[in-house]
Design a protein around this motif. Structure first.
Motif, PDB file in Angstrom:
ATOM      1  N   THR A  31      -1.627  -3.574  -9.045  1.00 57.94           N
ATOM      2  CA  THR A  31      -0.520  -3.556  -9.996  1.00 57.94           C
ATOM      3  C   THR A  31       0.801  -3.744  -9.268  1.00 57.94           C
ATOM      4  O   THR A  31       1.655  -4.529  -9.694  1.00 57.94           O
ATOM      5  CB  THR A  31      -0.512  -2.225 -10.774  1.00 57.94           C
ATOM      6  OG1 THR A  31      -1.771  -2.058 -11.425  1.00 57.94           O
ATOM      7  CG2 THR A  31       0.604  -2.190 -11.802  1.00 57.94           C
ATOM      8  N   VAL A  32       0.972  -3.040  -8.167  1.00 55.26           N
ATOM      9  CA  VAL A  32       2.201  -3.171  -7.383  1.00 55.26           C
ATOM     10  C   VAL A  32       2.341  -4.594  -6.862  1.00 55.26           C
ATOM     11  O   VAL A  32       3.423  -5.190  -6.910  1.00 55.26           O
ATOM     12  CB  VAL A  32       2.223  -2.147  -6.222  1.00 55.26           C
ATOM     13  CG1 VAL A  32       3.405  -2.380  -5.296  1.00 55.26           C
ATOM     14  CG2 VAL A  32       2.231  -0.728  -6.763  1.00 55.26           C
ATOM     15  N   THR A  75       0.825  -1.200   0.000  1.00 50.49           N
ATOM     16  CA  THR A  75       0.000   0.000   0.000  1.00 50.49           C
ATOM     17  C   THR A  75       0.864   1.258   0.000  1.00 50.49           C
ATOM     18  O   THR A  75       0.595   2.207  -0.739  1.00 50.49           O
ATOM     19  CB  THR A  75      -0.944  -0.001   1.223  1.00 50.49           C
ATOM     20  OG1 THR A  75      -1.741  -1.184   1.179  1.00 50.49           O
ATOM     21  CG2 THR A  75      -1.847   1.213   1.221  1.00 50.49           C
ATOM     22  N   ASP A  99      -1.921   1.550  -8.875  1.00 45.01           N
ATOM     23  CA  ASP A  99      -2.925   0.774  -8.159  1.00 45.01           C
ATOM     24  C   ASP A  99      -2.225  -0.294  -7.303  1.00 45.01           C
ATOM     25  O   ASP A  99      -1.200  -0.852  -7.689  1.00 45.01           O
ATOM     26  CB  ASP A  99      -3.866   0.105  -9.167  1.00 45.01           C
ATOM     27  CG  ASP A  99      -5.038  -0.566  -8.473  1.00 45.01           C
ATOM     28  OD1 ASP A  99      -5.910   0.150  -7.966  1.00 45.01           O
ATOM     29  OD2 ASP A  99      -5.044  -1.817  -8.444  1.00 45.01           O
ATOM     30  N   ARG A 100      -2.792  -0.562  -6.156  1.00 41.75           N
ATOM     31  CA  ARG A 100      -2.235  -1.538  -5.229  1.00 41.75           C
ATOM     32  C   ARG A 100      -2.117  -2.910  -5.881  1.00 41.75           C
ATOM     33  O   ARG A 100      -1.142  -3.637  -5.683  1.00 41.75           O
ATOM     34  CB  ARG A 100      -3.126  -1.594  -3.977  1.00 41.75           C
ATOM     35  CG  ARG A 100      -2.695  -2.584  -2.925  1.00 41.75           C
ATOM     36  CD  ARG A 100      -3.652  -2.572  -1.746  1.00 41.75           C
ATOM     37  NE  ARG A 100      -5.057  -2.611  -2.125  1.00 41.75           N
ATOM     38  CZ  ARG A 100      -5.749  -3.710  -2.426  1.00 41.75           C
ATOM     39  NH1 ARG A 100      -5.153  -4.882  -2.393  1.00 41.75           N
ATOM     40  NH2 ARG A 100      -7.012  -3.648  -2.749  1.00 41.75           N
ATOM     41  N   SER A 135       2.432   1.637  -3.452  1.00 43.35           N
ATOM     42  CA  SER A 135       1.454   2.074  -4.448  1.00 43.35           C
ATOM     43  C   SER A 135       1.137   3.556  -4.306  1.00 43.35           C
ATOM     44  O   SER A 135       0.960   4.252  -5.298  1.00 43.35           O
ATOM     45  CB  SER A 135       0.176   1.239  -4.361  1.00 43.35           C
ATOM     46  OG  SER A 135      -0.494   1.484  -3.148  1.00 43.35           O
TER      47      SER A 135
END
Length: 74
Positions: free
Chosen positions: A16-17, A4, A13-14, A7
């Motif tokens: 994606t990370v 979090t 976006d969380r 990101s």
């Protein structure tokens, strides 16, 4: 540092990370080519391959009496 926090810092976006963080190799990150999406009109596509006017339909159309007024006219 949490996913979090990463990101937020990267403004990604969380999910994606997380995807990049959990990937074992770069090959996992390369997306597969998607199958074409179905459209509402797919069921009618076979009809679009028909010729616009068959010779028989042209003969019937030529023999029909002309309309007294245009279709859709008032």
């Amino acid at each position: 540092m949490t996913i979090t926090q990463i990101s937020r810092e990267l403004r990604l976006d969380r999910k994606t990370v997380r995807r990049y963080a959990t990937a074992a190799s770069a090959d996992e990150l390369i997306s597969e080519e998607r199958a074409p999406r179905r459209m509402i009109l797919d069921a009618y596509l076979p009809y679009s391959s028909l010729p616009a006017r068959t010779p028989e339909a042209a003969k019937v159309e030529a023999a029909a009496p002309p309309l007294s007024r245009p279709v859709g006219g008032s």
